[in-house]
Design an enzyme around this catalytic site. Structure first.
Site, PDB file in Angstrom:
ATOM      1  N   GLY A   1       0.794  -1.221   0.000  1.00  0.00           N
ATOM      2  CA  GLY A   1       0.000   0.000   0.000  1.00  0.00           C
ATOM      3  C   GLY A   1       0.824   1.267   0.000  1.00  0.00           C
ATOM      4  O   GLY A   1       0.408   2.271   0.585  1.00  0.00           O
TER       5      GLY A   1
ATOM      6  N   CYS B   1     -16.415   3.009 -23.091  1.00  0.00           N
ATOM      7  CA  CYS B   1     -15.476   2.676 -24.159  1.00  0.00           C
ATOM      8  C   CYS B   1     -15.990   1.453 -24.940  1.00  0.00           C
ATOM      9  O   CYS B   1     -16.961   1.562 -25.675  1.00  0.00           O
ATOM     10  CB  CYS B   1     -14.084   2.451 -23.572  1.00  0.00           C
ATOM     11  SG  CYS B   1     -12.758   2.530 -24.806  1.00  0.00           S
TER      12      CYS B   1
ATOM     13  N   HIS C   1     -13.545   7.674 -20.617  1.00  0.00           N
ATOM     14  CA  HIS C   1     -13.450   6.984 -19.329  1.00  0.00           C
ATOM     15  C   HIS C   1     -13.744   7.968 -18.184  1.00  0.00           C
ATOM     16  O   HIS C   1     -12.825   8.536 -17.582  1.00  0.00           O
ATOM     17  CB  HIS C   1     -12.060   6.375 -19.152  1.00  0.00           C
ATOM     18  CG  HIS C   1     -11.801   5.215 -20.054  1.00  0.00           C
ATOM     19  ND1 HIS C   1     -12.050   3.912 -19.681  1.00  0.00           N
ATOM     20  CD2 HIS C   1     -11.345   5.157 -21.325  1.00  0.00           C
ATOM     21  CE1 HIS C   1     -11.753   3.093 -20.675  1.00  0.00           C
ATOM     22  NE2 HIS C   1     -11.316   3.829 -21.690  1.00  0.00           N
TER      23      HIS C   1
ATOM     24  N   GLU D   1     -14.592   7.414 -15.223  1.00  0.00           N
ATOM     25  CA  GLU D   1     -14.123   6.938 -13.915  1.00  0.00           C
ATOM     26  C   GLU D   1     -12.776   7.527 -13.526  1.00  0.00           C
ATOM     27  O   GLU D   1     -12.451   7.636 -12.332  1.00  0.00           O
ATOM     28  CB  GLU D   1     -14.039   5.408 -13.905  1.00  0.00           C
ATOM     29  CG  GLU D   1     -12.927   4.790 -14.730  1.00  0.00           C
ATOM     30  CD  GLU D   1     -13.271   4.562 -16.192  1.00  0.00           C
ATOM     31  OE1 GLU D   1     -12.545   3.813 -16.882  1.00  0.00           O
ATOM     32  OE2 GLU D   1     -14.271   5.147 -16.663  1.00  0.00           O
TER      33      GLU D   1
END
Length: 548
Positions: A16, A381, A520, A522
């Protein structure tokens, strides 16, 4: 001149580092500082654009057209700072640049070596934008000890030496494994990782230790002693239910204070964490739940759709609901005619992007199911292209409708190329041309492009405007010449490129919520600023759940 924080990792990968870097950036912002985050990746690919999603996860795309590691998505989602091409570099990019300079004779006949030529190129990269922000956070990919990472570690050692004292610090992320049989939290792997780091001339100022639970004082003191850091600079990175609690969790552990102390910044400005408190409250206190089916072809690795998963979470936060995203391999529809058995009970369906023919017939069937059953649908897409092909086949009478991406090797088979290979488009004031035989890397329509939305359309209502800019990553495009035939069947081309040649958005007028986008969305969604398409998609899913 910016202060630099170099984030390294040890013991194991996937601890992480990207999330810790992003959370630290958010905390420094909360204290009133400006930040920029960068990723230095040791792999030899020039960028991750040609890597399989199974190999590397999602490819994140910046406004200026860079294909980058998915960690840049974390950086943007947590800080709101738009990443640039200069925020991501790989060994492949560095070596390519050095070799190009050698071919041009820029090294004046010298023997080209890792030190100083490769390390100098890395240092030049780190210098870019040095005067723009207060803090530059630079994450080094991989783990200390990896042979391919050595030039980067040497470069940041030199870089810190070149800077005035106190201008650079090092943050090292490691693992504290818990041995259940003995009931012990083991510090030895971290000790060895720091020893490895120190052997190449780097000493951590802050130690971030990933663990399942709190670090007892005895183990903190032991780590501080053996790793030569202050006890209050040993930070626990505990497992969290949501990544969006990370800024608050790291602040409770004192990460931001430890970093400022390492720089000698005192007194430190107090942080305003109101935004992150609200984000955490929305995550942990939803007022309902919706189920969203993600019908994709890389569902075995959720990181392949990382930004989509996070954007759905953001949409849920906006609507005060929990989004239960469930991954469905589109190939299951190739083996089953009973589509309802897989999609029944979902409040919305999302079909994301992808490359290649595998699983595309399943995506077409998912689009058909959503259209016929009036279930909210978002196609991104390739998901938009499959929705258009479905409409062409089942509504417009083009039963042989297909895409050049899949049918270019069909031989004598005849098909109608509703989706074609994009060979030319306008970027700013110049025309970009591509050929099917061009190199694959970096040759797609990449980065931010404008679109014009139709007045009165659903997307114009959602965005609240008719001019938008969104990020693209594709080399195939819906053919505008089929617009009239498809619009006659109810599929409205509600968003186009400014020159009117490239379809950007399609939607059904007589459907509660059915939208396909070539870009896109997002990639621009954030927990404190959800993308309007995802926010409204989840709202539609909530409405659908009330009808069940």
């Amino acid at each position: 001149m910016a202060r630099y924080i170099f984030i390294t990792g040890g013991v194991v990968s996937s601890l992480g580092k990207g999330l810790a870097s992003a959370a630290l950036g958010a905390l420094l912002q909360a204290r009133g500082y400006s930040v920029r985050l960068r990723k230095l990746d040791p792999y030899l690919n020039v960028d991750p654009g040609t890597m399989s999603p199974f190999e590397h996860g999602e490819v994140f795309v910046t406004d200026d057209g860079a294909e980058t590691d998915l960690d840049l998505g974390h950086y943007e989602r947590f800080t709101g700072v738009a990443a640039r091409k200069t925020d991501s570099v790989s060994s492949g990019r560095i070596y390519s640049t050095v070799l190009e300079k050698e071919r041009r004779g820029e090294y004046l006949g010298k023997t080209i070596q890792v030190i100083p030529h490769v390390t100098n190129e890395i240092k030049d990269f780190l210098d870019i934008g040095d005067d723009e922000v207060d803090f530059m956070l630079c994450e080094i990919g991989g783990t200390v000890g990896d042979i391919e990472g050595l030039p980067f570690f040497e470069a940041i050692r030199q870089f810190a030496q070149d800077r005035p004292r106190g201008q650079c610090i090092f943050m090292h992320l490691t693992l504290l494994p818990y041995i259940a049989a003995s009931g012990e939290l083991k510090t030895k792997p971290t000790q060895h990782s720091v020893k490895e780091l120190r052997s190449i001339g780097l000493a951590p100022d802050v130690l971030v230790c990933r663990s399942e639970g709190p670090i007892p004082k005895k183990e903190r003191d032991k780590l501080a002693l053996f790793c030569n850091v202050r006890p209050d600079s040993v930070i626990a990175a505990q497992d969290l239910k949501s990544i969006y609690e990370a800024p608050l969790a790291y602040h409770r552990e004192g990460l931001d204070q430890a970093v400022l102390d390492a720089f000698g910044i005192a007194p430190a400005p107090k942080p305003d964490l109101t935004t992150w408190a609200d984000v955490a409250d929305r995550v942990y206190n939803p007022e309902g739940e919706v189920r969203v089916a993600i019908v994709g072809k890389y569902t075995q690795l959720e990181d392949a759709y990382k930004s989509i998963a996070e954007a759905l979470t953001h949409g849920g936060m906006k609507n005060r609901v929990k989004v239960r995203a469930e991954w469905i391999d589109s190939e299951v529809f190739d083996r089953s005619e009973d589509i309802a058995a897989h999609l029944e009970g979902f409040n919305a369906i999302l079909v994301p992007g992808g490359f290649g023919e595998r699983g595309t017939e399943g995506k077409i069937k998912a689009a058909q199911y959503a259209r016929e059953k009036k279930i909210p649908y978002l196609g991104i897409c390739l998901g938009m292209q499959m929705a258009v092909i479905e409409a062409a086949r089942n509504l417009a009478g083009l039963s042989d409708a297909g895409s050049e991406e899949f049918d270019h090797e069909a031989g004598e088979k005849r098909f109608t190329p509703v989706v074609y290979h994009l060979k030319e488009w306008v970027e700013g004031n110049r025309t970009i041309q591509r050929d099917a035989d061009d190199d694959k890397g970096g040759t797609m329509r990449l980065g931010a492009y404008d679109a014009v939305l139709k007045e009165g359309s659903k997307v114009a209502e959602i965005y609240g405007r008719t001019d938008i800019s969104e990020r693209h990553r594709h080399r195939y495009e819906v053919d505008i010449k089929y617009r009239d035939k498809l619009e006659g069947c109810g599929l409205d081309f509600s968003g186009l490129s400014p020159d009117g040649r490239l379809p950007e958005i399609v939607e059904y007028k007589d459907h509660p919520w059915f939208i396909g986008v070539q870009f896109h969305p997002e990639l621009k969604s954030k927990p404190f600023d959800p993308h309007p398409l995802f926010a409204d998609f989840v709202r539609a899913a909530v409405e659908q759940s009330r009808l069940v």
